[in-house]
Enzyme design. Structure first.
Site, PDB file in Angstrom:
ATOM      1  N   PHE A 138       0.945  -1.073  -0.053  1.00 60.03           N
ATOM      2  CA  PHE A 138      -0.098   0.131   0.068  1.00 60.03           C
ATOM      3  C   PHE A 138       0.841   1.323   0.034  1.00 60.03           C
ATOM      4  O   PHE A 138       1.790   1.354   0.949  1.00 60.03           O
ATOM      5  CB  PHE A 138      -0.851   0.035   1.422  1.00 60.03           C
ATOM      6  CG  PHE A 138      -1.710  -1.219   1.256  1.00 60.03           C
ATOM      7  CD1 PHE A 138      -3.024  -1.011   0.771  1.00 60.03           C
ATOM      8  CD2 PHE A 138      -1.430  -2.474   1.856  1.00 60.03           C
ATOM      9  CE1 PHE A 138      -4.039  -2.055   0.768  1.00 60.03           C
ATOM     10  CE2 PHE A 138      -2.403  -3.487   1.797  1.00 60.03           C
ATOM     11  CZ  PHE A 138      -3.639  -3.343   1.329  1.00 60.03           C
ATOM     12  N   LEU A 179       2.443  -1.670   4.581  1.00 57.98           N
ATOM     13  CA  LEU A 179       2.359  -0.192   4.210  1.00 57.98           C
ATOM     14  C   LEU A 179       3.693   0.396   4.129  1.00 57.98           C
ATOM     15  O   LEU A 179       4.655   0.281   4.682  1.00 57.98           O
ATOM     16  CB  LEU A 179       1.589   0.485   5.206  1.00 57.98           C
ATOM     17  CG  LEU A 179       0.368   0.240   5.900  1.00 57.98           C
ATOM     18  CD1 LEU A 179      -0.365   0.758   6.970  1.00 57.98           C
ATOM     19  CD2 LEU A 179      -0.615  -0.166   4.869  1.00 57.98           C
ATOM     20  N   CYS A 180       3.872   1.480   2.933  1.00 57.50           N
ATOM     21  CA  CYS A 180       5.092   2.263   2.944  1.00 57.50           C
ATOM     22  C   CYS A 180       4.918   3.243   4.169  1.00 57.50           C
ATOM     23  O   CYS A 180       4.149   3.960   4.216  1.00 57.50           O
ATOM     24  CB  CYS A 180       4.807   3.032   1.699  1.00 57.50           C
ATOM     25  SG  CYS A 180       6.001   4.291   1.574  1.00 57.50           S
ATOM     26  N   VAL A 181       6.206   3.178   4.647  1.00 54.75           N
ATOM     27  CA  VAL A 181       6.283   3.882   5.836  1.00 54.75           C
ATOM     28  C   VAL A 181       6.304   5.445   5.797  1.00 54.75           C
ATOM     29  O   VAL A 181       5.740   6.082   6.418  1.00 54.75           O
ATOM     30  CB  VAL A 181       7.680   3.470   6.583  1.00 54.75           C
ATOM     31  CG1 VAL A 181       8.733   3.744   5.953  1.00 54.75           C
ATOM     32  CG2 VAL A 181       7.656   4.291   8.021  1.00 54.75           C
ATOM     33  N   ALA A 194       2.538   6.262   5.042  1.00 54.08           N
ATOM     34  CA  ALA A 194       1.865   5.884   6.280  1.00 54.08           C
ATOM     35  C   ALA A 194       2.014   6.934   7.194  1.00 54.08           C
ATOM     36  O   ALA A 194       1.078   7.426   7.848  1.00 54.08           O
ATOM     37  CB  ALA A 194       2.217   4.471   6.722  1.00 54.08           C
TER      38      ALA A 194
END
Lengths: 130, 123
Positions: free
Chosen positions: A39, A77-79, A82
């Site tokens: 994501f 999730l892409c940090v 996020a």
């Protein structure tokens, strides 16, 4: 065939995020395997455990949780996305001194390397949103 | 963590630079591929050609200047950048002034480019 999904659309607008979850479900029913769902950008809001949708609408969260719980699908999730959208797990909430975590525990927060890895190790990578 | 490069990746960039954060996402993903030694090439088409306009100024938006980020891509080994010639002409984007050198492709070459890559990422 090994698939990965890149989801960049939010559940609160359009139907693309919901389509991604249904596509993932259909892949499994057809006997394919899913290496990872990554994501990115607005797509990270799919993980929100705090969003409240009207009763006759769906946030789509349960569909992702089912994929993780029943079929072991890796939800990442892409940090940097996020953090920008306030999608935090306990570690990030603590690190950035925010009052609570905001994502469902079936999702994990990691770096773009996870997308690069998924791209390199999947036969097909399908983008939703964008 | 990442396997040796076995698949070629093309980022297909179709959105204008500042209307959403997709343009930035495309650059971040491309840089991540480069950082893990995975070859990645870029194709700008449709509204995406607007990202190649020179003299972008995003200061008033409080955003990063994407043209400057694009200009830095060759430093990270991302050198294969293509643009749909028809889209560039439609928006009158002067490719001689582009922040990153982009090879214009006509429709036939464009189809070949899309076909020859294993993975397409759409932004």
């Amino acid at each position: 065939m090994i698939y990965s999904l890149l989801v960049m659309s939010p559940p609160a607008s359009g139907s693309s995020a919901a389509t991604a979850a249904r596509f993932a479900q259909a892949l499994i029913e057809a006997g394919h395997s899913i290496r990872r769902v990554f994501f990115l950008d607005e797509g990270v809001t799919c993980a929100s455990s705090l969003a409240v949708f009207p009763q006759d609408e769906s946030s789509g969260l349960q569909a992702w949780v089912d994929l993780a719980e029943r079929h072991g699908v890796d939800l990442v999730l892409c940090v940097s996305s996020a953090l920008r959208y306030g999608m935090l797990d306990n570690t990030e909430a603590e690190r950035h001194e925010r009052p609570c975590a905001s994502i469902h525990p079936r999702f994990t927060i990691s770096g773009l390397g996870q997308l690069v890895d998924a791209t390199a190790t999947s036969d097909r990578l399908v983008t939703f949103g964008g | 963590m990442v396997e040796p490069a076995t698949r070629s990746t093309l980022a297909v960039i179709r959105h204008a630079p500042y209307g959403s954060s997709l343009a930035r996402a495309a650059i971040d993903v491309s840089l991540a591929n480069a950082a893990f030694d995975q070859p990645v090439e870029l194709l700008f088409m449709g509204d995406g050609v607007l990202q190649l306009l020179p003299a972008q100024d995003a200061a008033a938006l409080g955003r990063k200047n994407l043209a400057r980020l694009l200009a830095s891509l060759p430093l990270y080994g991302i050198e294969q950048v293509y643009v749909d010639a028809e889209s560039a002409a439609r928006y009158r984007v002067d490719l001689a002034q582009s922040p990153v050198a982009a090879v214009p492709l006509e429709a036939t070459a464009l189809r070949a480019l899309l076909r020859e890559h294993d993975q397409l990422l759409g932004f």
